[in-house]
Design a protein around this motif. Structure first.
Motif, PDB file in Angstrom:
ATOM      1  N   SER A  88       0.826  -1.211   0.000  1.00  0.00           N
ATOM      2  CA  SER A  88       0.000   0.000   0.000  1.00  0.00           C
ATOM      3  C   SER A  88       0.859   1.259   0.000  1.00  0.00           C
ATOM      4  O   SER A  88       0.503   2.260  -0.631  1.00  0.00           O
ATOM      5  CB  SER A  88      -0.941  -0.008   1.208  1.00  0.00           C
ATOM      6  N   ARG A  91       2.194   1.715  -3.509  1.00  0.00           N
ATOM      7  CA  ARG A  91       1.120   2.183  -4.397  1.00  0.00           C
ATOM      8  C   ARG A  91       0.811   3.651  -4.131  1.00  0.00           C
ATOM      9  O   ARG A  91       0.572   4.429  -5.067  1.00  0.00           O
ATOM     10  CB  ARG A  91      -0.132   1.316  -4.218  1.00  0.00           C
ATOM     11  N   HIS A 185      -6.849  -3.773  -5.846  1.00  0.00           N
ATOM     12  CA  HIS A 185      -6.484  -3.616  -4.438  1.00  0.00           C
ATOM     13  C   HIS A 185      -7.603  -2.977  -3.611  1.00  0.00           C
ATOM     14  O   HIS A 185      -7.434  -2.782  -2.402  1.00  0.00           O
ATOM     15  CB  HIS A 185      -5.217  -2.763  -4.326  1.00  0.00           C
ATOM     16  N   GLU A 187      -8.668   0.066  -3.545  1.00  0.00           N
ATOM     17  CA  GLU A 187      -8.194   1.316  -2.962  1.00  0.00           C
ATOM     18  C   GLU A 187      -8.675   2.497  -3.788  1.00  0.00           C
ATOM     19  O   GLU A 187      -8.596   2.479  -5.019  1.00  0.00           O
ATOM     20  CB  GLU A 187      -6.659   1.329  -2.894  1.00  0.00           C
ATOM     21  N   CYS A 216      -6.041   8.337   0.825  1.00  0.00           N
ATOM     22  CA  CYS A 216      -6.561   6.985   0.606  1.00  0.00           C
ATOM     23  C   CYS A 216      -7.021   6.435   1.950  1.00  0.00           C
ATOM     24  O   CYS A 216      -6.197   6.157   2.833  1.00  0.00           O
ATOM     25  CB  CYS A 216      -5.479   6.085   0.003  1.00  0.00           C
ATOM     26  N   GLU A 218      -8.385   3.560   2.607  1.00  0.00           N
ATOM     27  CA  GLU A 218      -8.100   2.138   2.784  1.00  0.00           C
ATOM     28  C   GLU A 218      -6.696   1.906   3.348  1.00  0.00           C
ATOM     29  O   GLU A 218      -6.498   1.014   4.184  1.00  0.00           O
ATOM     30  CB  GLU A 218      -8.241   1.399   1.442  1.00  0.00           C
ATOM     31  N   SER A 219      -5.728   2.686   2.924  1.00  0.00           N
ATOM     32  CA  SER A 219      -4.368   2.518   3.429  1.00  0.00           C
ATOM     33  C   SER A 219      -4.088   3.399   4.634  1.00  0.00           C
ATOM     34  O   SER A 219      -3.098   3.200   5.341  1.00  0.00           O
ATOM     35  CB  SER A 219      -3.347   2.848   2.331  1.00  0.00           C
TER      36      SER A 219
END
Length: 387
Positions: A88, A91, A185, A187, A216, A218-219
């Motif tokens: 993550s 990314r 992913h 994301e 983000c 999600e991360s």
């Protein structure tokens, strides 16, 4: 929609690039004097949203094409890399690099055409298909949708320009947001865009400025990338293409990386814990010597395509036939005013073809694509040949 009298001439011009491209082809003389004469009777603080530029101050392309070029005109593919990274953090840093890659040099004294209502721009590069539409004219709002089925990537933009004249400069505020979805992913990255300052006096310049925020959920990571409005009024101090920033955890605000460099050169990424420094973004590899889009399938071209709507005007500008350019642009503007009057008389509300558009309680505009994916386009960008 575009009327039947839309130009049948399709003109696709070189993109704005760090080296080569449209800037090398368009070198207008005495532009400072021309710009000063243009704003002579305009009061400082005036909103230029509906200001009509003479063709002498236009580059031969639409604003929709400029937006699209930031996505599909690229040498080193920073967008695909976002999905290919394993962690993550990797990314997220790749998304930051891709966001920087959408920043392109502008040409002082020349502006793209203001897109007409319903104008579209549809281009493919490899597996990436990009579609834009002018979903509103007053205020001017542009929407973008791009999908890459191979890398499971989706992009959605909604942008609203507000240019204002301040005597010695024109400040262009870019409202709206960009959303990047890495489906593999699960994301979602949300971000804004830098603003543009066109400095007229005492020294001319085009400067991207402001803070781009990327987040983000999600991360749990977030970034702030600051574009510096580097010069004083007299043109001294600083570098207008300098950027700096940080990547940090949203919850704890603990910094993970430091960002520093120039968006037109290289940007470095420093790991706060280890002290390791690496190149995050290289502008020369990414946005120099870019390929010009090519028409592959004329039959699949929409009458609303930017290259067709503005084709006659663009060709006249390229030929420096200013009388023909003025007449062709006047016809487009008069046709659009006539269509607007007809809709008003009939009580019709214009509805975008490819997007929905709505306004939030805070007054912001949001656009959502109607289709899940963007089809292959009749215009494509050749992939760069290996150096």
């Amino acid at each position: 929609m575009v009327g039947e009298s839309a130009s049948s001439t399709v003109v696709l011009t070189a993109p704005l690039a760090l080296e080569g491209g449209l800037a090398e082809e368009m070198q207008p003389p005495n532009m400072v004097q021309r710009v000063l004469s243009l704003f002579r009777n305009i009061r400082p603080g005036s909103d230029l949203t509906q200001f009509q530029l003479p063709p002498l101050f236009n580059m031969p392309k639409s604003q929709l094409q400029c937006y699209g070029e930031g996505v599909y005109c690229i040498r080193e593919d920073y967008l695909s890399r976002c999905s290919l990274e394993k962690t993550s953090r990797e990314r997220f840093t790749s998304v930051v690099a891709w966001s920087i890659s959408t920043t392109r040099p502008a040409i002082f004294g020349l502006a793209p055409f203001n897109p007409i209502l319903g104008e579209t721009h549809h281009v493919s590069r490899g597996n990436l298909n990009v579609l834009l539409e002018q979903v509103s004219h007053h205020p001017p709002i542009s929407a973008l949708h791009a999908t890459d089925s191979l890398e499971n990537i989706e992009l959605a933009w909604c942008q609203h320009l507000v240019p204002k004249f301040y005597g010695a400069s024109v400040d262009v505020v870019i409202h709206g947001h960009r959303q990047l979805l890495l489906k593999l992913h699960k994301e979602k990255y949300k971000m804004n865009a830098p603003n543009l300052v066109i400095r007229i006096l005492p020294k001319t310049s085009m400067e991207w400025c402001g803070t781009v925020r990327i987040k983000c959920e999600e991360s749990g990571l977030e970034a702030e990338v600051c574009y510096y409005r580097g010069r004083s009024f007299w043109g001294f101090r600083g570098n207008s293409r300098c950027i700096s920033g940080k990547i940090f955890h949203t919850d704890t605000q603990k910094q993970v990386y430091e960002i520093r460099g120039h968006w037109d050169k290289t940007v470095s990424l420093k790991d706060i814990n280890s002290g390791e420094v690496r190149v995050l973004y290289d502008a020369k590899k990414a946005i120099s010597k870019l390929e010009t889009p090519v028409l592959r399938n004329a039959e699949g071209l929409s009458a609303t395509e930017s290259g067709m709507v503005w084709g006659e005007v663009s060709q006249a500008i390229i030929n420096k036939d200013w009388e023909k350019a003025r007449e062709a642009k006047r016809k487009i503007e008069e046709r659009e005013r006539a269509l607007a009057r007809e809709r008003k008389e009939r009580g019709q509300v214009w509805i975008p073809k490819h997007f929905t558009i709505s306004q939030t309680k805070e007054g912001h505009w949001e656009c959502s694509p109607l289709d899940a994916s963007v089809p292959q386009a009749p215009i494509f960008v050749p992939l760069p040949s290996p150096d």
